[in-house]
Design a protein around this motif. Structure first.
Motif, short mmCIF file in Angstrom:
data_model
loop_
_atom_site.label_atom_id
_atom_site.label_comp_id
_atom_site.label_asym_id
_atom_site.label_seq_id
_atom_site.Cartn_x
_atom_site.Cartn_y
_atom_site.Cartn_z
N ASP A 221 0.82 -1.22 0.00
CA ASP A 221 0.00 0.00 0.00
C ASP A 221 0.85 1.27 0.00
OD1 ASP A 221 1.06 -0.31 2.54
OD2 ASP A 221 -0.83 0.13 3.59
N LEU A 222 2.19 1.10 0.05
CA LEU A 222 3.15 2.21 0.05
C LEU A 222 2.99 3.13 1.25
CD1 LEU A 222 3.23 3.23 -3.74
CD2 LEU A 222 4.64 1.58 -2.52
N ASP A 223 2.37 2.62 2.31
CA ASP A 223 2.24 3.41 3.53
C ASP A 223 3.20 2.87 4.57
OD1 ASP A 223 1.30 5.37 5.16
OD2 ASP A 223 -0.77 4.67 5.24
N GLY A 224 3.32 3.59 5.68
CA GLY A 224 4.20 3.19 6.75
C GLY A 224 5.58 3.81 6.63
N THR B 213 18.10 2.88 2.04
CA THR B 213 18.58 4.23 2.35
C THR B 213 17.45 5.24 2.46
OG1 THR B 213 18.97 4.61 -0.01
CG2 THR B 213 20.83 3.81 1.30
N GLN B 214 16.24 4.89 2.02
CA GLN B 214 15.11 5.81 2.17
C GLN B 214 14.40 5.65 3.51
OE1 GLN B 214 14.15 8.32 0.06
NE2 GLN B 214 16.12 7.84 -0.88
N ALA B 215 14.87 4.73 4.34
CA ALA B 215 14.39 4.69 5.71
C ALA B 215 14.91 5.91 6.46
CB ALA B 215 14.86 3.40 6.39
N LEU B 216 14.33 6.17 7.63
CA LEU B 216 14.86 7.20 8.51
C LEU B 216 15.96 6.55 9.34
CD1 LEU B 216 11.67 9.13 9.73
CD2 LEU B 216 13.17 9.60 7.78
N ARG C 73 4.98 7.65 0.88
CA ARG C 73 4.83 6.84 -0.33
C ARG C 73 6.12 6.85 -1.16
NH1 ARG C 73 -0.12 5.26 -2.05
NH2 ARG C 73 0.51 5.41 -4.23
N ARG C 74 6.75 8.01 -1.28
CA ARG C 74 7.97 8.10 -2.08
C ARG C 74 9.07 7.24 -1.48
NH1 ARG C 74 12.49 10.78 -1.38
NH2 ARG C 74 11.65 12.09 0.29
N ARG C 75 9.25 7.32 -0.17
CA ARG C 75 10.30 6.54 0.48
C ARG C 75 9.99 5.04 0.41
NH1 ARG C 75 13.76 9.12 4.26
NH2 ARG C 75 13.50 11.38 4.33
N MET C 76 8.75 4.66 0.67
CA MET C 76 8.41 3.25 0.67
C MET C 76 8.54 2.67 -0.74
SD MET C 76 7.69 0.63 2.49
CE MET C 76 7.23 1.34 4.07
N ARG C 77 8.16 3.42 -1.75
CA ARG C 77 8.27 2.93 -3.13
C ARG C 77 9.73 2.61 -3.46
NH1 ARG C 77 5.89 6.73 -5.42
NH2 ARG C 77 3.85 5.76 -5.78
#
Length: 476
Positions: free
Chosen positions: A395-398, A413-416, A442-446
């Motif tokens: 769902d590209l959330d979280g 690397t798109q995690a915090l 969404r951008r980071r999860m994708r």
């Protein structure tokens, strides 16, 4: 990749199957079912396809079994006595090597009788592998319990191509040098043709140990083994980051019953505005105390307020008979109890602490339910929980909060990314994760999902075995 029948032999501490007993008394029947875990998931399909052999301990002291076939895998059991389990596994592997290789978070213990048992058991595994392997086979040795096997096996069977994969961190020489048997370990690993690690830094640490504690030289990722009157032998040490069966986990998380369960979990928790989740084996390397401390301080500061925000910490039991682990459990439960006493509402604890193991379906539902996933390990070879969370979030959330001291941080690397020792920084990062705009989530999860889905466990195994298969044999 191996292509002919039975030309791959996996050597691991445990077999890929577990013994289960159905029925009671005279009607009792013993069966063998596939074990859970990423390594078995990765290699079982290959073993089933090629007809190779898996060498390992069946999991019970004193159990002696002839080779047999289970789950379409030929298994070659290695029998261990109760004393060997205590000294080799509980002792040297998990009370000496484990803490030393994880940055001495707790003090390692050095006992000569543990080392003697470690040598004896590694010899058992090497002899079993030598017996099981056909001529010219690929042999893949797994992890820190069996670091001496590559050299012992090479002495017995110089015709084999031998690979070794190290699933946990390999420490810098300043720490590794404390080990009284450091040269023996390095020389044991140098028996392999290919030594794989989770991170580039781990491979570099190993190559530094080669230069420091042996007479051999290294250049780039290759160590040169000089031999009188015979051609030099070359050992490659490189990064092969392990992965998960991402497509299967994505499919699991997308099942209607799992999605329904995710909604039920939130309802059972009182439908909080924000659900934070931690999922770990209860181990001192996982940073559980640090994230609980950070969460407790956020409650004390008034930055978070239950029941609008709630935190679920799953801590599956681990090595409970070891004092350091028993003490960790006591500390965690005392801290959870104090925080819940100070900040819980009636019937709505601030922290839901679950000291259980759960099936994959329930874990997938928890991942789907969580707004923020907290992975704050103090040191971790990879951490596959982080990858499972990403795979579950079609769902590209979280938002994933991820320790920079995990192998997963090199890829996701798109995690915090966070230093879990910096409690103030961890608190700021948790708040940033909670407040992150939907579009940025969404951008980071994708981006993270592309990495996790493209690089799955099958590609990891293929990458390593392809590299091993193309390594020249210089002993024959």
């Amino acid at each position: 990749m191996p292509s002919s029948h039975a030309d791959l032999v996996v050597v691991a501490n445990r077999l890929p199957v577990e013994e289960t007993t159905e029925g009671t008394g005279d009607d009792a029947r013993t069966t063998w079912t596939r074990s859970p875990g990423g390594l078995v998931t990765a290699l079982a399909p290959i073993m089933q396809r090629t007809g190779g052999t898996w060498v390992g301990w069946p999991g019970k002291a004193g159990l002696e079994l002839d080779p047999f076939t289970a789950d379409r895998i030929d298994v070659h059991p290695v029998a261990l006595t109760r004393q060997e389990v205590k000294r080799y596994y509980e002792g040297f592997s998990n009370a000496t090597i484990w803490p030393l290789y994880h940055d001495v978070i707790v003090d390692p213990e050095y006992h000569r009788d543990w080392w003697t048992s470690y040598v004896q058991v590694n010899t058992k595994f090497a002899e079993a592998a030598a017996e099981a392997a056909p001529k010219g086979a690929l042999v893949w040795v797994q992890d820190y319990q069996l670091q001496l096997v590559p050299r012992l096996l090479r002495q017995l069977r110089p015709d084999l191509r031998i690979g070794y994969f190290h699933h946990i961190p390999f420490p810098p020489v300043e720490l590794f040098g404390q080990l009284p048997w450091r040269a023996d370990i390095v020389n044991g690993l140098l028996g392999a043709d290919l030594v794989g690690f989770q991170r580039t830094g781990d491979a570099s640490n190993f190559l530094r140990a080669v230069r420091r504690f042996t007479e051999f030289s290294t250049r780039g990722s290759v160590a040169t083994i000089k031999r009188r009157g015979r051609p030099d032998r070359y050992v490659r040490a490189e990064r092969f980051p392990i992965a998960i069966d991402s497509a299967a986990f994505e499919d699991l998380a997308a099942r209607p019953e799992v999605e329904k369960r995710a909604l039920e979990i939130r309802e059972e928790l009182g439908s909080p505005d924000v659900l934070l989740l931690g999922v770990d084996r209860l181990d001192y390397t996982k940073g559980i105390r640090h994230r609980i401390k950070a969460y407790g301080e956020l409650l004390a500061d008034g930055k978070l307020r239950p029941p609008g925000t709630t935190f679920v910490q799953v801590a599956s039991p681990s090595r409970e008979h070891v004092e350091e682990y028993a003490e960790l459990r006591r500390q965690v439960e005392v801290t959870v109890g104090r925080i819940n006493g100070d900040y819980s509402a009636l019937g709505r604890p601030a922290i839901h602490y679950l000291h259980h193991s759960y099936p994959a379906e329930e874990m997938a539902a928890m991942y789907r339910a969580a707004d923020v996933m907290l992975v704050t390990a103090l040191r971790d070879g990879m951490n596959l929980v982080a990858k499972e969370y990403v795979a579950a979030r079609a769902d590209l959330d979280g938002v994933l909060v991820l320790s920079e001291f995990t192998g997963a941080a090199d890829e996701l690397t798109q995690a915090l990314l966070v230093n879990p020792h910096d409690i103030e920084g961890l608190k700021r990062t948790i708040l940033a994760a909670i407040d992150m705009p939907h579009a940025e989530r969404r951008r980071r999860m994708r981006a993270m999902r592309k990495r996790v889905m493209d690089h799955d466990v099958a590609s990891w195994a293929k990458m390593f075995l392809d590299a091993l298969a193309t390594t020249p044999r210089t002993d024959v």
